[in-house]
Design a protein around this motif. Structure first.
Motif, short mmCIF file in Angstrom:
data_model
loop_
_atom_site.label_atom_id
_atom_site.label_comp_id
_atom_site.label_asym_id
_atom_site.label_seq_id
_atom_site.Cartn_x
_atom_site.Cartn_y
_atom_site.Cartn_z
N VAL A 1 24.25 -4.31 -2.99
CA VAL A 1 25.49 -4.75 -2.93
C VAL A 1 25.46 -6.08 -1.99
O VAL A 1 26.21 -6.96 -2.25
CB VAL A 1 26.38 -3.72 -2.37
CG1 VAL A 1 26.37 -3.28 -0.99
CG2 VAL A 1 27.89 -4.10 -2.70
N VAL A 2 24.63 -6.08 -0.99
CA VAL A 2 24.63 -7.42 -0.20
C VAL A 2 24.06 -8.78 -1.22
O VAL A 2 24.57 -9.63 -1.12
CB VAL A 2 23.76 -7.31 0.91
CG1 VAL A 2 23.45 -8.46 1.64
CG2 VAL A 2 24.18 -6.20 1.93
N ALA B 1 26.92 -9.59 -3.47
CA ALA B 1 27.94 -10.52 -2.60
C ALA B 1 27.35 -11.91 -2.41
O ALA B 1 28.20 -12.77 -2.60
CB ALA B 1 28.27 -9.83 -1.12
N LYS B 2 26.16 -12.24 -2.28
CA LYS B 2 25.69 -13.52 -1.80
C LYS B 2 25.44 -14.23 -3.33
O LYS B 2 25.62 -15.39 -3.17
CB LYS B 2 24.23 -13.20 -1.35
CG LYS B 2 24.15 -12.89 0.08
CD LYS B 2 22.59 -12.82 0.26
CE LYS B 2 22.45 -12.24 1.88
NZ LYS B 2 20.96 -12.06 2.19
N GLY C 1 32.80 -0.37 1.80
CA GLY C 1 32.26 -1.50 2.48
C GLY C 1 32.26 -2.85 1.76
O GLY C 1 33.38 -2.93 1.16
N ILE C 2 31.04 -3.33 1.86
CA ILE C 2 31.19 -4.78 1.04
C ILE C 2 31.56 -4.39 -0.47
O ILE C 2 32.17 -5.43 -1.06
CB ILE C 2 29.82 -5.14 1.13
CG1 ILE C 2 29.25 -5.66 2.53
CG2 ILE C 2 29.57 -6.67 0.00
CD1 ILE C 2 27.90 -5.85 2.66
N ARG D 1 33.87 -2.67 -1.75
CA ARG D 1 35.30 -2.86 -1.79
C ARG D 1 35.61 -4.33 -1.86
O ARG D 1 36.72 -4.68 -2.47
CB ARG D 1 36.05 -2.03 -0.77
CG ARG D 1 37.71 -2.04 -0.87
CD ARG D 1 38.15 -1.17 0.21
NE ARG D 1 37.95 0.18 0.15
CZ ARG D 1 37.53 1.03 1.03
NH1 ARG D 1 37.59 0.53 2.15
NH2 ARG D 1 37.12 2.20 0.87
N ALA D 2 35.15 -5.14 -1.07
CA ALA D 2 35.71 -6.61 -0.95
C ALA D 2 35.13 -7.19 -2.52
O ALA D 2 35.83 -7.75 -2.92
CB ALA D 2 34.77 -7.05 -0.01
N LEU D 3 34.05 -6.99 -2.83
CA LEU D 3 33.47 -7.53 -4.08
C LEU D 3 34.40 -7.10 -5.39
O LEU D 3 34.96 -7.81 -6.02
CB LEU D 3 32.18 -6.88 -4.41
CG LEU D 3 30.95 -7.64 -3.76
CD1 LEU D 3 29.78 -6.89 -3.99
CD2 LEU D 3 30.81 -8.77 -4.20
N ARG E 1 37.30 -9.17 -5.34
CA ARG E 1 37.41 -10.30 -5.79
C ARG E 1 37.16 -10.52 -7.30
O ARG E 1 37.67 -11.24 -8.01
CB ARG E 1 35.94 -11.13 -5.17
CG ARG E 1 35.62 -12.26 -5.69
CD ARG E 1 36.74 -13.44 -5.42
NE ARG E 1 36.27 -14.80 -5.90
CZ ARG E 1 37.16 -15.27 -6.86
NH1 ARG E 1 38.05 -14.43 -7.33
NH2 ARG E 1 36.87 -16.11 -7.51
#
Length: 75
Positions: A29-30, A33-34, A60-61, A63-65, A68
Motif C-alpha cells: 500500500v505504501v 501511495a507513492k 491506514g494509508i 483509507r487515504a488512497l 483520493r
C-alpha cells in the motif's frame, strides 16, 4: 475481480495482474501511495480515459488512497 472485461486503451493500478494497455502493479500500500499521482499524470499524458484502480484495504494509508480514488472518480 474475475469476469471484469477491460477495454482497449485503458490503464490499471493495483496489486493484481491486468491486461490493461498501461499498468502499474504494486506490492504494498505504501508503494501504491507513492505511485498513484504519477500514474494519474501518465494516464493524462497518454490520453487514457478508462482508468481502473484496485481498491486498497480501508485502513491506514489505504483509507487515504481510497479517499483520493473516490475524488478522482467523481471528475
Amino acid at each position: 475481480k474475475k469476469g471484469v472485461k477491460i477495454p482497449v486503451n485503458c490503464a490499471f493500478i493495483g496489486f493484481s495482474n491486468s491486461k490493461a494497455t498501461y499498468k502499474i502493479k504494486v506490492k504494498t500500500v505504501v508503494e501504491y501511495a507513492k505511485k498513484l499521482y504519477w500514474f494519474f499524470h501518465e494516464c493524462d499524458l497518454r490520453g487514457i480515459e478508462n482508468v481502473y484502480a484496485e481498491i486498497p484495504e480501508k485502513k491506514g494509508i489505504g483509507r487515504a488512497l481510497l479517499n483520493r480514488l473516490e475524488k478522482a472518480s467523481a471528475k
